[in-house]
Motif scaffolding. Structure first.
Motif: not given
Length: 211
Positions: A128-129, A131-148
């Motif tokens: 739970q802990e 998975s949420q952190k990972a999702a946050g990191a991936f969202k930020k990565a995609i916000s930096l590069d939508a084609h990552n």
């Protein structure tokens, strides 16, 4: 005097060129060792080469990136929880170094999420802990590069391993794996050592989702 200056310029150019070759050779050597690694100690050995390169090439984020990737992958091959966590602790230091050198780097942020997933691999009760952190990191990565594509693929992995009643599961992960597949098909290397991993794993889970 002109002759002396010319000799100095030639020597500097030769030294620079020699180090560039050494850098490329060291990176290729480390990548080969990481690619062939099957045990924690072999992954650690590869990461130590990346570390030495990183200590010399202090403006480059790539060596630290691969140092972290080697340890994260290696953590999945270990059996002892404490040692696996120690590998991830060291991997986190590499990621911190890479982010210091390249703060808005989408690939490094995706790798941060990958590390969080590995924490769950060590101990499922952390799901739970982290998975949420990972999702946050991936969202930020995609916000930096939508084609990552790696952030998209790893986000799909996150959804795949999340229970369906929490919005996860195969059906919800499938569109993300399909999106990553299209991005992988268009993948172009921006530099000789740019990250290029994940395609085969994405294909595997894409098939799993369709079963």
């Amino acid at each position: 005097m002109k002759k002396v200056v010319f000799i100095i310029v030639v020597m500097v150019f030769a030294a620079t060129n020699l180090w560039a070759q050494n850098y490329a050779g060291a990176m290729q050597n480390a990548l080969a060792k990481m690619g062939a690694a099957k045990t924690p100690s072999e992954y650690v050995a590869a990461s130590q080469i990346f570390e030495r390169v990183s200590q010399v090439e202090t403006s480059k984020w790539i060596p630290a990136y691969y140092g972290a990737l080697s340890l994260i992958n290696g953590s999945y091959t270990g059996k002892e929880r404490e040692k696996r966590d120690q590998m991830l602790d060291q991997a986190q230091k590499f990621i911190d170094t890479a982010l210091e050198r390249s703060p808005e780097n989408s690939e490094v942020m995706a790798l941060q999420g990958y590390l969080y997933q590995a924490r769950i691999g060590v101990d499922g009760s952390r799901g739970q802990e982290f998975s949420q952190k990972a999702a946050g990191a991936f969202k930020k990565a995609i916000s930096l590069d939508a084609h990552n594509l790696r952030a998209t693929f790893l986000m799909a992995m996150n959804v795949y391993h999340t229970p369906a009643f929490w919005g996860g599961g195969k059906d919800n992960a499938l569109p993300l794996f399909e999106k990553a597949e299209k991005l992988f098909a268009k993948q172009k290397m921006s530099s000789p050592f740019a990250p290029a991993w994940g395609k085969e794993t994405n294909e595997h889970f894409l098939e799993e989702c369709k079963k």
